[in-house]
Design an enzyme around this catalytic site. Structure first.
Site, PDB file in Angstrom:
ATOM      1  N   SER A  77       0.834  -1.201   0.000  1.00 42.61           N
ATOM      2  CA  SER A  77       0.000   0.000   0.000  1.00 42.61           C
ATOM      3  C   SER A  77       0.866   1.247   0.000  1.00 42.61           C
ATOM      4  O   SER A  77       2.088   1.170   0.024  1.00 42.61           O
ATOM      5  CB  SER A  77      -0.905   0.009   1.223  1.00 42.61           C
ATOM      6  OG  SER A  77      -0.123   0.199   2.382  1.00 42.61           O
ATOM      7  N   LYS A  78       0.223   2.371  -0.010  1.00 40.19           N
ATOM      8  CA  LYS A  78       0.895   3.673  -0.127  1.00 40.19           C
ATOM      9  C   LYS A  78       2.119   3.785   0.782  1.00 40.19           C
ATOM     10  O   LYS A  78       3.148   4.293   0.380  1.00 40.19           O
ATOM     11  CB  LYS A  78      -0.059   4.813   0.230  1.00 40.19           C
ATOM     12  CG  LYS A  78      -1.421   4.718  -0.386  1.00 40.19           C
ATOM     13  CD  LYS A  78      -1.416   5.003  -1.885  1.00 40.19           C
ATOM     14  CE  LYS A  78      -2.749   4.637  -2.489  1.00 40.19           C
ATOM     15  NZ  LYS A  78      -3.041   3.188  -2.465  1.00 40.19           N
ATOM     16  N   ARG A  79       1.948   3.326   2.010  1.00 39.28           N
ATOM     17  CA  ARG A  79       3.050   3.561   2.935  1.00 39.28           C
ATOM     18  C   ARG A  79       4.291   2.737   2.623  1.00 39.28           C
ATOM     19  O   ARG A  79       5.321   2.908   3.253  1.00 39.28           O
ATOM     20  CB  ARG A  79       2.591   3.346   4.384  1.00 39.28           C
ATOM     21  CG  ARG A  79       2.201   1.944   4.716  1.00 39.28           C
ATOM     22  CD  ARG A  79       1.185   1.909   5.859  1.00 39.28           C
ATOM     23  NE  ARG A  79       0.526   0.628   5.869  1.00 39.28           N
ATOM     24  CZ  ARG A  79       1.061  -0.462   6.387  1.00 39.28           C
ATOM     25  NH1 ARG A  79       2.247  -0.386   6.958  1.00 39.28           N
ATOM     26  NH2 ARG A  79       0.428  -1.599   6.335  1.00 39.28           N
TER      27      ARG A  79
ATOM     28  N   GLY B 154       5.629   3.086  -0.187  1.00 42.54           N
ATOM     29  CA  GLY B 154       6.229   3.831  -1.287  1.00 42.54           C
ATOM     30  C   GLY B 154       5.396   3.641  -2.547  1.00 42.54           C
ATOM     31  O   GLY B 154       4.200   3.381  -2.460  1.00 42.54           O
TER      32      GLY B 154
END
Length: 476
Positions: free
Chosen positions: A249-251, A253
């Site tokens: 997911s986004k976190r 990267g």
RNA sequence: GCCCCCAUCGACUAGUGGUUAGGUCACCACUCUUUCAAGGUGGUAGCAGGGGUUCGAGUCCCCUUGGGGGCGCCA
């Protein structure tokens, strides 16, 4: 005839996990001389966007996953967008309704939740088959209240075997599968129904998808059987995870193909790296050309366990392909970055292009990403960006003195060749009693602004006499 | 809560009853070198735990633990 499909929802940029699913489908199809179908699952009207559909196709094409049938190029089993196939779903559902294989259900979410709670069941334990045997009277009552029914599949009391090409035989008991919705109250099909209809009518022979669908597969098999359709072969591949082994997911990267593309990864590096996630040859080879991958790929060698996406290895691999490809291509692909950085403009002359190609070749082994090209070669055409640390360390009073002293030997250099330049500088060191480093470092920094770069004399040679002297004068 | 899947170095993986458990990334050291890279050489590091089966288990079975997924009028 092997026919596989990749069926993304256009609700965002192509995700790495989906890219891998697409790639494996593609490789499998090509390996078997089959067909690879692209189908757009856009029945979620709120989240689906045309622009994402376009982006999806661009990104797929970018790394070389091309389809034989799809919404843009058509094919014998279209249309290839679910929103264009709604009547197909409706008709199939009507037929099942007439056969008693599905039934109308008037329950609201609140009502079923409430009943679950009362009977002490978990809220997510699903539907309680409440409307299975409604009387004509019940139906009339609900209809007069203005309720719009959903269509639910009457799950038959049998166990379902999934014969998975990757996982082997997996058995599910019907008692764990509540009757599920196939058509929503607004008349649109639910995913599970639409996929089955589409896979059936598009004559999909092998369904290769993520493991997240394994638990839903018995539903699909039941639907195929209720429809009298042949059940395709299934292969559920492992999931792609982030560093901490949770869903990518986004976190973690960048998670979209678009992001890697924009950062300047080479498509063949991306293609190669992704293929290694959850698949390997007996030799654990890891560098493959596209053709080799198509030749060697097999579903049977897919791993059962999830794979962590490692951006570091991707970066390494990109560097490898960067070194393998031609400076000409690197320059061409990095042109947008170079323009953005103001290093090159539109309509550069052939001469400039060749000059820059050479500059790229001098730095090629250091280039890991296309977006870094301006940093590496900018000083060849533009005034260097002098790095503070470098200046402080090497363009000291003493450094400047050295530069001033060596300037005449450059000015007097008649034949501007690597050999001459090196001989000249070394001779200077010897005569004046300087150690090589005392001269080389200030030279490098004065000419390029940096402490790292190509071989010093290759660099000077390529920079040319004029720029060299001008930059040396500035610092002496 | 119920159901399903999975488990080898930090990561990707090879391994299909007998291996000094191999390769790649990352990391470390050395080497090459005017810099940075790249390259070369070497190294650190792994079978989640516990029971079985077997002459012999990373490989087969069971349990535990851990991780992932599913159970929607999302896809």
């Amino acid at each position: 005839m092997v026919r596989v499909r990749f069926a993304p929802s256009p609700t965002g940029y192509l995700h790495l996990g989906n890219a891998r699913t697409a790639l494996f489908n593609y490789l499998f199809a090509k390996n078997k001389n089959g067909r690879f179908v692209l189908r757009i699952e856009d029945t979620d009207a709120e989240r689906s966007k045309k622009e994402y559909e376009k982006a999806l196709m661009e990104d797929l094409k970018w790394f070389g996953v091309e389809w034989d049938e799809g919404p843009d190029i058509g094919g014998d089993f279209g249309p290839y967008r679910q929103t264009e196939r709604l009547s197909l779903y409706r008709n199939a559902a009507e037929k099942l309704l007439a056969e008693g294989k599905v039934y109308r259900c008037y329950c609201t979410k609140e009502e079923t939740d409430e009943r679950n709670r009362k009977s002490g069941k978990n809220e997510s334990s699903g539907y309680d088959n409440h409307c299975r045997e409604l009387s004509r009277e019940d139906i009339n009552k609900f209809e007069s209240e203005g309720r719009k029914p959903v269509l639910r599949f009457r799950v038959p009391p049998v166990s379902v075997k999934v014969n998975d090409m990757i996982r082997g035989e997996v058995v599910f008991e019907a008692e764990n599968i509540p009757d599920f919705v196939i058509i929503k109250s607004d008349g649109l099909p639910i995913f599970h129904f639409a996929v089955v209809i589409d896979d059936w009518q598009m004559k999909i022979s092998h369904v290769v998808r993520g493991e997240d669908h394994l638990s839903n597969t018995p539903k699909h098999i039941m639907l195929f059987e209720a429809l009298g359709a042949p059940v395709p072969q299934f292969a559920h591949m492992s999931m792609t995870l982030g560093r901490d082994k949770t869903r990518l997911s986004k976190r973690h990267g960048a998670t979209s193909v678009r992001a890697y593309r924009e950062d300047g990864y080479l498509p063949e590096a991306f293609f190669n790296y992704i293929s290694l996630l959850g698949w390997a040859t007996a030799e654990s080879q890891d560098i493959f050309s596209r053709e080799e991958l198509i030749e060697k790929f097999s579903i049977e060698r897919c791993n059962k366990s999830n794979a962590v996406f490692d951006p570091e290895k991707l970066l390494w691999m990109n560097g490898l392909y960067m070194r393998k490809t031609s400076p000409e291509r690197i320059l061409k692909l990095s042109l947008p970055c170079l323009k953005e950085a103001g290093i090159m403009g539109d309509g550069e002359t052939e001469e400039t292009m060749r000059y820059m190609e050479k500059a790229v070749s001098l730095e090629q082994e250091k280039i890991k990403l296309l977006k870094d090209v301006p940093y590496h070669v900018g000083f060849f055409v533009k005034e260097p960006v002098y790095e503070e640390k470098a200046v402080k360390k090497h363009l000291t009073e003493k450094g400047k003195e050295v530069l001033g002293a060596i300037l005449p030997s450059f000015e007097g250099c008649e034949e501007w060749t690597i050999q001459n330049l090196e001989a000249g500088v070394r001779k200077f060191c010897e005569e004046k009693g300087y150690k090589a480093g005392e001269v080389f470092h200030p030279l490098r920094v004065a000419l390029s602004g940096k402490t790292t770069g190509p071989g010093l004399f290759e660099m000077i040679e390529h920079l040319g006499k004029e720029k060299t002297i001008q930059r040396l004068k500035k610092w002496s």
